[in-house]
Scaffold this motif. Structure first.
Motif, PDB file in Angstrom:
ATOM      1  N   VAL A  71     -23.119  28.330 -28.151  1.00  0.00           N
ATOM      2  CA  VAL A  71     -23.810  27.603 -26.672  1.00  0.00           C
ATOM      3  C   VAL A  71     -24.743  26.540 -27.158  1.00  0.00           C
ATOM      4  CG1 VAL A  71     -25.246  27.190 -24.284  1.00  0.00           C
ATOM      5  CG2 VAL A  71     -23.910  29.307 -25.051  1.00  0.00           C
ATOM      6  N   VAL A  72     -24.558  25.019 -28.054  1.00  0.00           N
ATOM      7  CA  VAL A  72     -25.144  24.161 -28.586  1.00  0.00           C
ATOM      8  C   VAL A  72     -25.428  22.813 -27.924  1.00  0.00           C
ATOM      9  CG1 VAL A  72     -24.790  22.747 -30.403  1.00  0.00           C
ATOM     10  CG2 VAL A  72     -23.724  24.931 -30.080  1.00  0.00           C
ATOM     11  N   SER A  73     -26.750  22.673 -28.277  1.00  0.00           N
ATOM     12  CA  SER A  73     -27.380  21.479 -27.495  1.00  0.00           C
ATOM     13  C   SER A  73     -27.603  20.511 -28.398  1.00  0.00           C
ATOM     14  CB  SER A  73     -29.342  22.220 -26.854  1.00  0.00           C
ATOM     15  OG  SER A  73     -28.668  23.536 -25.635  1.00  0.00           O
ATOM     16  N   ASN A  74     -27.820  19.785 -28.164  1.00  0.00           N
ATOM     17  CA  ASN A  74     -28.418  18.406 -29.157  1.00  0.00           C
ATOM     18  C   ASN A  74     -30.137  17.895 -28.606  1.00  0.00           C
ATOM     19  OD1 ASN A  74     -25.402  17.252 -28.310  1.00  0.00           O
ATOM     20  ND2 ASN A  74     -25.993  17.943 -30.279  1.00  0.00           N
ATOM     21  N   ASP A  75     -30.703  18.285 -29.824  1.00  0.00           N
ATOM     22  CA  ASP A  75     -32.016  17.568 -29.712  1.00  0.00           C
ATOM     23  C   ASP A  75     -32.369  16.649 -30.543  1.00  0.00           C
ATOM     24  OD1 ASP A  75     -34.559  17.187 -29.764  1.00  0.00           O
ATOM     25  OD2 ASP A  75     -35.506  18.735 -31.238  1.00  0.00           O
ATOM     26  N   THR A  76     -32.418  15.065 -29.531  1.00  0.00           N
ATOM     27  CA  THR A  76     -32.385  13.967 -30.492  1.00  0.00           C
ATOM     28  C   THR A  76     -33.752  13.732 -31.047  1.00  0.00           C
ATOM     29  OG1 THR A  76     -32.743  12.759 -28.315  1.00  0.00           O
ATOM     30  CG2 THR A  76     -30.221  13.193 -28.382  1.00  0.00           C
ATOM     31  N   LEU A  77     -34.304  14.155 -31.209  1.00  0.00           N
ATOM     32  CA  LEU A  77     -35.948  13.945 -30.986  1.00  0.00           C
ATOM     33  C   LEU A  77     -36.566  12.824 -30.570  1.00  0.00           C
ATOM     34  CD1 LEU A  77     -35.042  14.632 -34.703  1.00  0.00           C
ATOM     35  CD2 LEU A  77     -35.885  16.216 -33.072  1.00  0.00           C
ATOM     36  N   VAL A  78     -35.645  12.728 -28.875  1.00  0.00           N
ATOM     37  CA  VAL A  78     -35.970  10.702 -28.351  1.00  0.00           C
ATOM     38  C   VAL A  78     -36.144  11.383 -27.235  1.00  0.00           C
ATOM     39  CG1 VAL A  78     -35.346   9.814 -30.038  1.00  0.00           C
ATOM     40  CG2 VAL A  78     -33.617  10.335 -28.709  1.00  0.00           C
ATOM     41  N   GLU A  79     -36.361  12.391 -26.508  1.00  0.00           N
ATOM     42  CA  GLU A  79     -36.740  13.239 -25.017  1.00  0.00           C
ATOM     43  C   GLU A  79     -37.423  12.788 -24.932  1.00  0.00           C
ATOM     44  OE1 GLU A  79     -33.289  12.463 -23.492  1.00  0.00           O
ATOM     45  OE2 GLU A  79     -32.038  12.877 -24.729  1.00  0.00           O
ATOM     46  N   SER A  80     -37.532  12.679 -23.657  1.00  0.00           N
ATOM     47  CA  SER A  80     -39.107  12.941 -22.607  1.00  0.00           C
ATOM     48  C   SER A  80     -39.349  14.359 -22.895  1.00  0.00           C
ATOM     49  CB  SER A  80     -38.851  12.616 -21.618  1.00  0.00           C
ATOM     50  OG  SER A  80     -39.402  14.222 -21.002  1.00  0.00           O
ATOM     51  N   PRO A  81     -40.931  14.973 -22.847  1.00  0.00           N
ATOM     52  CA  PRO A  81     -41.637  16.331 -23.299  1.00  0.00           C
ATOM     53  C   PRO A  81     -40.866  17.118 -22.252  1.00  0.00           C
ATOM     54  CG  PRO A  81     -43.194  14.297 -23.840  1.00  0.00           C
ATOM     55  CD  PRO A  81     -41.742  14.197 -23.467  1.00  0.00           C
ATOM     56  N   GLN A 111     -29.885  19.386 -34.992  1.00  0.00           N
ATOM     57  CA  GLN A 111     -30.972  17.821 -34.820  1.00  0.00           C
ATOM     58  C   GLN A 111     -29.972  16.954 -35.917  1.00  0.00           C
ATOM     59  OE1 GLN A 111     -34.582  18.916 -35.856  1.00  0.00           O
ATOM     60  NE2 GLN A 111     -35.272  19.171 -33.716  1.00  0.00           N
ATOM     61  N   PRO A 112     -29.859  15.406 -35.268  1.00  0.00           N
ATOM     62  CA  PRO A 112     -29.388  14.683 -36.003  1.00  0.00           C
ATOM     63  C   PRO A 112     -30.205  14.821 -37.677  1.00  0.00           C
ATOM     64  CG  PRO A 112     -30.685  12.987 -35.039  1.00  0.00           C
ATOM     65  CD  PRO A 112     -31.111  14.759 -34.056  1.00  0.00           C
TER      66      PRO A 112
END
Length: 167
Positions: A71-81, A111-112
């Motif tokens: 189960v893979v999620s992406n933390d784009t580092l620009v999402e709302s807290p 994360q990128p």
């Protein structure tokens, strides 16, 4: 009115069972045994897919739960807290459920790389702001990191099956 509601609920129950059965058949397929990568955002669509996969796995005897599910999620580092906090809570719930039920599920976040973050590309490299015709952010912030995860974690299998919930 109750008869209509009962019928609709019955139809939904049958539809849900059909979906779970289809997932089970694919999971148990002897045609291939590639690991599954479930793209998980914490939203409605990916949560329904995760629920269906968990239901399918739980209906199988433990000895038949042999295929890896990531189960893979992406933390784009620009999402709302608030969005990030919701995702973290959802992932922790999935992780705990998989562990307590003995499911072959790994929950991960990508994360990128620093040279491909939104701000590095926008400010540092002068990329234009993403828009309908120039959506560079999806590829660099989500697709690229997930592809790297697949290469790093499951490439020994030769391929992977991607599961996505899309409205």
């Amino acid at each position: 009115m109750n008869a209509v509601n009962d019928l609709m609920q019955g139809d939904i129950y049958i539809l849900w069972n059909d979906i779970v059965e289809a997932i089970k058949r694919e999971y148990l397929s002897d045609q291939q045994s590639y690991p599954w990568i479930l793209g998980f955002s914490g939203g409605k669509d990916s949560t329904v897919v995760a629920h269906a996969v968990f239901d399918a796995l739980l209906s199988l005897p433990p000895a038949k739960r042999t295929r890896e599910v990531h189960v893979v999620s992406n933390d784009t580092l620009v999402e709302s807290p608030l969005v990030v906090a919701h995702l973290i809570r959802s992932q922790e719930a999935l992780r705990n459920a998989a562990k307590s039920w003995g499911l072959p599920v790994t929950v991960a976040t990508t994360q990128p790389p620093i040279d491909k973050t939104f701000w590095t590309l926008l400010i540092g490299k002068g990329y234009p702001s993403p828009n309908q015709t120039m959506r560079w952010c999806t590829d660099r912030l989500k697709i690229g990191p997930t592809s790297q995860y697949i290469l790093d974690k499951v490439c020994t299998q030769g391929a992977a099956i991607i599961l996505l919930g899309v409205r």
